[in-house]
Scaffold this active site. Structure first.
Site, PDB file in Angstrom:
ATOM      1  N   LYS A  76      18.191   2.949  34.317  1.00 47.04           N
ATOM      2  CA  LYS A  76      18.967   3.965  33.612  1.00 47.04           C
ATOM      3  C   LYS A  76      19.100   3.541  32.157  1.00 47.04           C
ATOM      4  O   LYS A  76      19.497   2.423  31.864  1.00 47.04           O
ATOM      5  CB  LYS A  76      20.352   4.040  34.266  1.00 47.04           C
ATOM      6  CG  LYS A  76      21.389   4.916  33.543  1.00 47.04           C
ATOM      7  CD  LYS A  76      21.242   6.355  33.938  1.00 47.04           C
ATOM      8  CE  LYS A  76      22.433   7.202  33.490  1.00 47.04           C
ATOM      9  NZ  LYS A  76      23.603   7.009  34.324  1.00 47.04           N
ATOM     10  N   ILE A  77      18.761   4.446  31.248  1.00 48.26           N
ATOM     11  CA  ILE A  77      18.929   4.168  29.823  1.00 48.26           C
ATOM     12  C   ILE A  77      19.572   5.372  29.143  1.00 48.26           C
ATOM     13  O   ILE A  77      19.716   6.442  29.747  1.00 48.26           O
ATOM     14  CB  ILE A  77      17.592   3.847  29.118  1.00 48.26           C
ATOM     15  CG1 ILE A  77      16.681   5.091  29.095  1.00 48.26           C
ATOM     16  CG2 ILE A  77      16.895   2.659  29.765  1.00 48.26           C
ATOM     17  CD1 ILE A  77      15.490   4.964  28.136  1.00 48.26           C
ATOM     18  N   SER A  78      19.928   5.199  27.889  1.00 45.84           N
ATOM     19  CA  SER A  78      20.407   6.318  27.083  1.00 45.84           C
ATOM     20  C   SER A  78      19.224   7.194  26.673  1.00 45.84           C
ATOM     21  O   SER A  78      18.147   6.682  26.360  1.00 45.84           O
ATOM     22  CB  SER A  78      21.094   5.801  25.816  1.00 45.84           C
ATOM     23  OG  SER A  78      22.185   4.987  26.120  1.00 45.84           O
ATOM     24  N   THR A 105      23.250   7.291  23.475  1.00 39.93           N
ATOM     25  CA  THR A 105      23.270   8.710  23.136  1.00 39.93           C
ATOM     26  C   THR A 105      24.564   9.059  22.425  1.00 39.93           C
ATOM     27  O   THR A 105      24.587   9.895  21.515  1.00 39.93           O
ATOM     28  CB  THR A 105      23.118   9.569  24.403  1.00 39.93           C
ATOM     29  OG1 THR A 105      21.950   9.150  25.120  1.00 39.93           O
ATOM     30  CG2 THR A 105      22.988  11.042  24.055  1.00 39.93           C
ATOM     31  N   ALA A 106      25.654   8.409  22.841  1.00 41.30           N
ATOM     32  CA  ALA A 106      26.944   8.665  22.197  1.00 41.30           C
ATOM     33  C   ALA A 106      26.870   8.381  20.708  1.00 41.30           C
ATOM     34  O   ALA A 106      27.325   9.190  19.878  1.00 41.30           O
ATOM     35  CB  ALA A 106      28.026   7.801  22.858  1.00 41.30           C
ATOM     36  N   HIS A 116      31.902   7.884  29.630  1.00 41.86           N
ATOM     37  CA  HIS A 116      32.245   7.707  31.037  1.00 41.86           C
ATOM     38  C   HIS A 116      33.666   8.199  31.346  1.00 41.86           C
ATOM     39  O   HIS A 116      34.102   9.221  30.857  1.00 41.86           O
ATOM     40  CB  HIS A 116      32.061   6.252  31.473  1.00 41.86           C
ATOM     41  CG  HIS A 116      30.666   5.735  31.303  1.00 41.86           C
ATOM     42  ND1 HIS A 116      29.549   6.504  31.516  1.00 41.86           N
ATOM     43  CD2 HIS A 116      30.215   4.505  30.940  1.00 41.86           C
ATOM     44  CE1 HIS A 116      28.466   5.778  31.295  1.00 41.86           C
ATOM     45  NE2 HIS A 116      28.840   4.557  30.940  1.00 41.86           N
TER      46      HIS A 116
END
Length: 282
Positions: A53-55, A111-112, A155
């Site tokens: 899992k990555i951004s 991404t944030a 989150h």
């Protein structure tokens, strides 16, 4: 098969069945749990894990070795990152109050942070000051304790930030949806291109289907990895981040990813990506 994802409730809910050998024909998993900033680094390194899992913001740098899978990730509405300030500031000056300030973010390729850069380019006339990278679970305490002036959180923080005495300055997901009309891409599941990609995607989809069909089966596992979260927060987290796009990005999901990355590329924040490269070849 080596896999890396976060201990967050949405990931453990999705992968529970596969991790526990409940998916017929799926290989046994060797699981590492890691914060998103770590997984982004692993994907960019040499001999990284097979699935992780990555951004979405980190995707342009790894597409030569990894393929974006159409399932298992985090993409949706009402789930974007939040910009928080100490309650004592009151956010009276709006986004302009961030000029020259120290802001904690959950990773320079998150991404944030990518969304934050796109947002501040329009809403903060003078540039933000120092950017401090912290694990996502350390950001709210840092803002509360005055170690930074503001924090960019992800989150479950959207459910818990009032307990830290913090004020919402901006909901970047809401801004993104108003700007584009599209859901917000947050986290992607990628797999090495040398793998049988349709098979990997089918195992993830089967694991998610099992989770939805047997929601109580994963409860103990999910709570064990989210030890600091109340059960009601865990449930709200899963309902928000696990949705139709988790099972299949679909045309709207791919459009959202392509739109985010193309806007970022125009600003010089990420390498340019051909939208066709986002599709997993059968």
């Amino acid at each position: 098969m080596k896999i890396v994802f976060s201990p967050c409730p949405n990931d453990t809910f999705i992968f529970h069945a596969w991790v526990h050998g409940l998916i017929p024909g799926a290989p046994k998993l060797d699981v590492t749990y890691a914060d998103i900033d770590i997984t982004n680094s692993l994907a960019a390194g040499v001999n990284g894990p097979e699935v992780l899992k990555i951004s979405y913001a980190a995707l342009p740098w790894v597409l030569s070795e990894y393929a974006l899978l159409p399932c298992g990730g985090a993409l949706g509405r009402g789930c974007g990152p939040l910009v928080l300030t100490p309650d004592r500031t009151g956010g009276a000056n709006g986004p302009a109050a961030l000029a020259g300030r120290r802001v904690a973010v959950p990773g320079e390729r998150s991404t944030a942070y990518l969304l934050f850069q796109l947002w501040t380019a329009r809403h903060v006339p003078e540039s933000v000051g120092e950017i401090v990278v912290l694990p996502f679970n350390e950001i709210m305490p840092a803002v509360r304790d005055g170690l930074v002036d503001a924090g960019l959180v992800i989150h479950e923080a959207r459910f818990t930030y009032p307990s830290y005495g913090l004020t919402l300055l901006a909901d970047l997901g809401r801004w993104w949806e108003a700007e584009t009309g599209l859901p917000l891409p947050l986290g992607a599941i990628i797999a090495r291109r040398s793998l049988d990609l349709p098979a990997v995607a089918s195992w993830i989809q089967a694991s998610l289907a099992y989770a939805w069909a047997h929601p109580e089966a994963s409860r103990e596992y999910v709570l064990s990895r989210a030890q600091e979260l109340a059960p009601e927060v865990v449930e709200a987290h899963i309902k928000l981040y696990v949705n139709e796009y988790t099972m299949d990005l679909g045309e709207t999901g791919y459009e959202a990813v392509a739109t985010l990355l193309s806007r970022a590329a125009r600003e010089g924040l990420v390498p340019e990506v051909n939208p066709a490269a986002l599709r997993t070849s059968p």
